[in-house]
Design a protein around this motif. Structure first.
Motif, PDB file in Angstrom:
ATOM      1  N   ARG A  75      26.985 -40.668 -36.852  1.00  0.00           N
ATOM      2  CA  ARG A  75      27.837 -41.635 -37.556  1.00  0.00           C
ATOM      3  C   ARG A  75      29.295 -41.486 -37.111  1.00  0.00           C
ATOM      4  N   ILE A  76      29.760 -40.252 -37.037  1.00  0.00           N
ATOM      5  CA  ILE A  76      31.144 -40.005 -36.612  1.00  0.00           C
ATOM      6  C   ILE A  76      31.337 -40.452 -35.175  1.00  0.00           C
ATOM      7  N   ALA A  77      30.378 -40.110 -34.303  1.00  0.00           N
ATOM      8  CA  ALA A  77      30.495 -40.457 -32.885  1.00  0.00           C
ATOM      9  C   ALA A  77      30.490 -41.966 -32.687  1.00  0.00           C
ATOM     10  N   ASP A  78      29.649 -42.666 -33.433  1.00  0.00           N
ATOM     11  CA  ASP A  78      29.593 -44.122 -33.303  1.00  0.00           C
ATOM     12  C   ASP A  78      30.933 -44.750 -33.653  1.00  0.00           C
ATOM     13  N   ARG A  79      31.544 -44.285 -34.728  1.00  0.00           N
ATOM     14  CA  ARG A  79      32.845 -44.834 -35.129  1.00  0.00           C
ATOM     15  C   ARG A  79      33.931 -44.477 -34.126  1.00  0.00           C
ATOM     16  N   ALA A  80      33.745 -43.373 -33.405  1.00  0.00           N
ATOM     17  CA  ALA A  80      34.751 -42.929 -32.436  1.00  0.00           C
ATOM     18  C   ALA A  80      34.510 -43.504 -31.044  1.00  0.00           C
ATOM     19  N   GLY A  81      33.499 -44.363 -30.893  1.00  0.00           N
ATOM     20  CA  GLY A  81      33.292 -45.025 -29.619  1.00  0.00           C
ATOM     21  C   GLY A  81      32.381 -44.323 -28.643  1.00  0.00           C
ATOM     22  N   TRP A  82      31.544 -43.403 -29.131  1.00  0.00           N
ATOM     23  CA  TRP A  82      30.588 -42.719 -28.271  1.00  0.00           C
ATOM     24  C   TRP A  82      29.236 -43.428 -28.330  1.00  0.00           C
ATOM     25  N   HIS A  83      28.506 -43.331 -27.233  1.00  0.00           N
ATOM     26  CA  HIS A  83      27.142 -43.849 -27.147  1.00  0.00           C
ATOM     27  C   HIS A  83      26.165 -42.690 -27.252  1.00  0.00           C
ATOM     28  N   THR A  84      25.120 -42.846 -28.071  1.00  0.00           N
ATOM     29  CA  THR A  84      24.094 -41.816 -28.174  1.00  0.00           C
ATOM     30  C   THR A  84      23.161 -41.908 -26.973  1.00  0.00           C
ATOM     31  N   ALA A  85      23.202 -40.895 -26.113  1.00  0.00           N
ATOM     32  CA  ALA A  85      22.365 -40.873 -24.920  1.00  0.00           C
ATOM     33  C   ALA A  85      21.001 -40.256 -25.203  1.00  0.00           C
ATOM     34  N   ALA A  86      20.945 -39.277 -26.113  1.00  0.00           N
ATOM     35  CA  ALA A  86      19.672 -38.621 -26.437  1.00  0.00           C
ATOM     36  C   ALA A  86      19.859 -37.781 -27.687  1.00  0.00           C
ATOM     37  N   ARG A  87      18.745 -37.529 -28.368  1.00  0.00           N
ATOM     38  CA  ARG A  87      18.703 -36.564 -29.464  1.00  0.00           C
ATOM     39  C   ARG A  87      17.325 -35.935 -29.437  1.00  0.00           C
ATOM     40  N   TRP A  88      17.260 -34.626 -29.663  1.00  0.00           N
ATOM     41  CA  TRP A  88      15.972 -33.950 -29.580  1.00  0.00           C
ATOM     42  C   TRP A  88      16.002 -32.644 -30.360  1.00  0.00           C
ATOM     43  N   THR A  89      14.817 -32.127 -30.605  1.00  0.00           N
ATOM     44  CA  THR A  89      14.635 -30.849 -31.269  1.00  0.00           C
ATOM     45  C   THR A  89      13.753 -29.976 -30.395  1.00  0.00           C
ATOM     46  N   ALA A  90      14.114 -28.709 -30.256  1.00  0.00           N
ATOM     47  CA  ALA A  90      13.319 -27.771 -29.460  1.00  0.00           C
ATOM     48  C   ALA A  90      13.481 -26.384 -30.057  1.00  0.00           C
ATOM     49  N   GLY A  91      12.361 -25.701 -30.279  1.00  0.00           N
ATOM     50  CA  GLY A  91      12.437 -24.355 -30.828  1.00  0.00           C
ATOM     51  C   GLY A  91      13.187 -24.280 -32.139  1.00  0.00           C
ATOM     52  N   GLU A  92      13.053 -25.326 -32.984  1.00  0.00           N
ATOM     53  CA  GLU A  92      13.727 -25.412 -34.288  1.00  0.00           C
ATOM     54  C   GLU A  92      15.241 -25.543 -34.149  1.00  0.00           C
ATOM     55  N   ARG A  93      15.707 -25.877 -32.953  1.00  0.00           N
ATOM     56  CA  ARG A  93      17.128 -26.148 -32.736  1.00  0.00           C
ATOM     57  C   ARG A  93      17.299 -27.645 -32.465  1.00  0.00           C
ATOM     58  N   HIS A  94      18.455 -28.188 -32.838  1.00  0.00           N
ATOM     59  CA  HIS A  94      18.686 -29.630 -32.801  1.00  0.00           C
ATOM     60  C   HIS A  94      19.870 -29.949 -31.886  1.00  0.00           C
ATOM     61  N   PHE A  95      19.729 -31.020 -31.099  1.00  0.00           N
ATOM     62  CA  PHE A  95      20.723 -31.350 -30.081  1.00  0.00           C
ATOM     63  C   PHE A  95      20.979 -32.850 -30.041  1.00  0.00           C
ATOM     64  N   VAL A  96      22.200 -33.180 -29.615  1.00  0.00           N
ATOM     65  CA  VAL A  96      22.610 -34.567 -29.396  1.00  0.00           C
ATOM     66  C   VAL A  96      23.345 -34.626 -28.062  1.00  0.00           C
ATOM     67  N   ALA A  97      23.064 -35.664 -27.276  1.00  0.00           N
ATOM     68  CA  ALA A  97      23.822 -35.931 -26.054  1.00  0.00           C
ATOM     69  C   ALA A  97      24.568 -37.242 -26.245  1.00  0.00           C
ATOM     70  N   LEU A  98      25.851 -37.237 -25.962  1.00  0.00           N
ATOM     71  CA  LEU A  98      26.719 -38.392 -26.183  1.00  0.00           C
ATOM     72  C   LEU A  98      27.460 -38.761 -24.907  1.00  0.00           C
ATOM     73  N   ARG A  99      27.726 -40.059 -24.751  1.00  0.00           N
ATOM     74  CA  ARG A  99      28.600 -40.559 -23.696  1.00  0.00           C
ATOM     75  C   ARG A  99      29.594 -41.543 -24.318  1.00  0.00           C
ATOM     76  N   THR A 100      30.699 -41.738 -23.615  1.00  0.00           N
ATOM     77  CA  THR A 100      31.599 -42.798 -24.013  1.00  0.00           C
ATOM     78  C   THR A 100      30.868 -44.124 -23.918  1.00  0.00           C
ATOM     79  N   ARG A 101      30.976 -44.952 -24.942  1.00  0.00           N
ATOM     80  CA  ARG A 101      30.189 -46.184 -25.011  1.00  0.00           C
ATOM     81  C   ARG A 101      30.443 -47.075 -23.796  1.00  0.00           C
ATOM     82  N   GLY A 102      29.340 -47.600 -23.246  1.00  0.00           N
ATOM     83  CA  GLY A 102      29.427 -48.533 -22.132  1.00  0.00           C
ATOM     84  C   GLY A 102      29.485 -47.888 -20.774  1.00  0.00           C
ATOM     85  N   ALA A 103      29.557 -46.538 -20.714  1.00  0.00           N
ATOM     86  CA  ALA A 103      29.717 -45.859 -19.437  1.00  0.00           C
ATOM     87  C   ALA A 103      28.382 -45.351 -18.930  1.00  0.00           C
ATOM     88  N   ARG A 104      28.141 -45.496 -17.661  1.00  0.00           N
ATOM     89  CA  ARG A 104      27.009 -44.914 -16.954  1.00  0.00           C
ATOM     90  C   ARG A 104      25.698 -45.218 -17.675  1.00  0.00           C
TER      91      ARG A 104
END
Length: 250
Positions: free
Chosen positions: A195-224
């Protein structure tokens, strides 16, 4: 937006530094109400595990590890031949990172850093999205460090929470507690960070869980957008050609 954050008092506190030097806990973050969060000192001081390595497979270009701690991720990337630099305010953390084969600077992420605007990936692992107690300000700083279309990978809390608090690092070994001075920290789960990243202009590139750990990958919106999935690369051809001692992301 200019943000000035003094190095947190725990960076020089005996409990934290001693734990990194020994590679052992127990060590906790303690809130003012007495709640304790265990810190995974033994895991941080070991080599990169399978979950770590899978995260590092997603990294692109030169990598900046913010709050690198004892340097397991920096050392793993260096062993792969990647251009990587760790940044930490703790002298003990920087010393250990160098000892295990990485490069690191003792510096706040809000201070001037090498290669600003040219890093391909910035890492905020092990809850370091909480640095400074203001994830919005930290995301703004990440945008200054990354190259256009660069990748931010953040490890989030396992719950849907958005908590800001004053905390201390506490060592409860040998039946007595030693604590560093209080500093500002945040704990934030994936939904709140998105939610914070979206308001700040980031694009969600990925989100995943592995080994009970949680991760998010973000990019500047519209890039690459062609590589917006931030999945593990098909090739790891980005190899450092720098001489030892060089630390920029050029």
């Amino acid at each position: 937006m200019t943000v000035t954050v003094d190095p947190p008092a725990w960076a020089a506190s005996d409990p934290y530094a001693a734990a990194l030097r020994s590679g052992r806990g127990p060590l906790f973050l303690r809130r003012a109400d007495g709640w304790l969060l265990p810190l995974e000192v033994e895991r941080w001081c070991a080599g990169a595990d399978a979950v770590d390595r899978a995260v590092l497979d997603r990294c692109e270009g030169a990598v900046l590890d913010v709050g690198c701690g004892p340097g397991r991720l920096v050392a793993e990337l260096a062993a792969r031949g990647r251009t990587v630099l760790g940044v930490d305010v703790s002298e003990a953390a920087v010393t250990r990172t160098v000892t295990v084969g990485g490069q690191a600077l003792r510096r706040s992420v809000f201070d001037p850093l090498p290669g600003e605007g040219r890093w391909g990936t910035v890492l905020l692992m092990d809850g370091n999205i909480g640095i400074g107690g203001d994830p919005r300000a930290l995301l703004h700083r990440m945008g200054q460090l990354l190259c256009p279309g660069g990748l931010l990978i953040a490890e989030t809390a396992p719950l849907d929470l958005d908590e800001r608090a004053e905390v201390q690092v506490v060592d409860v070994a040998h039946g007595r507690a030693r604590a560093g001075e209080a500093f500002s920290w945040a704990r934030i789960g994936t939904p709140a960070l998105l939610r914070i990243a979206d308001r700040a202009g980031w694009h969600t590139a990925a989100r995943w869980t592995a080994g009970e750990r949680h991760f998010v990958a973000l990019r500047t919106r519209g890039a690459r957008t062609a590589s917006g999935s931030a999945g593990p690369p098909r090739s790891t051809a980005v190899i450092s050609s720098r001489r030892p001692g060089q630390t920029s992301a050029d």
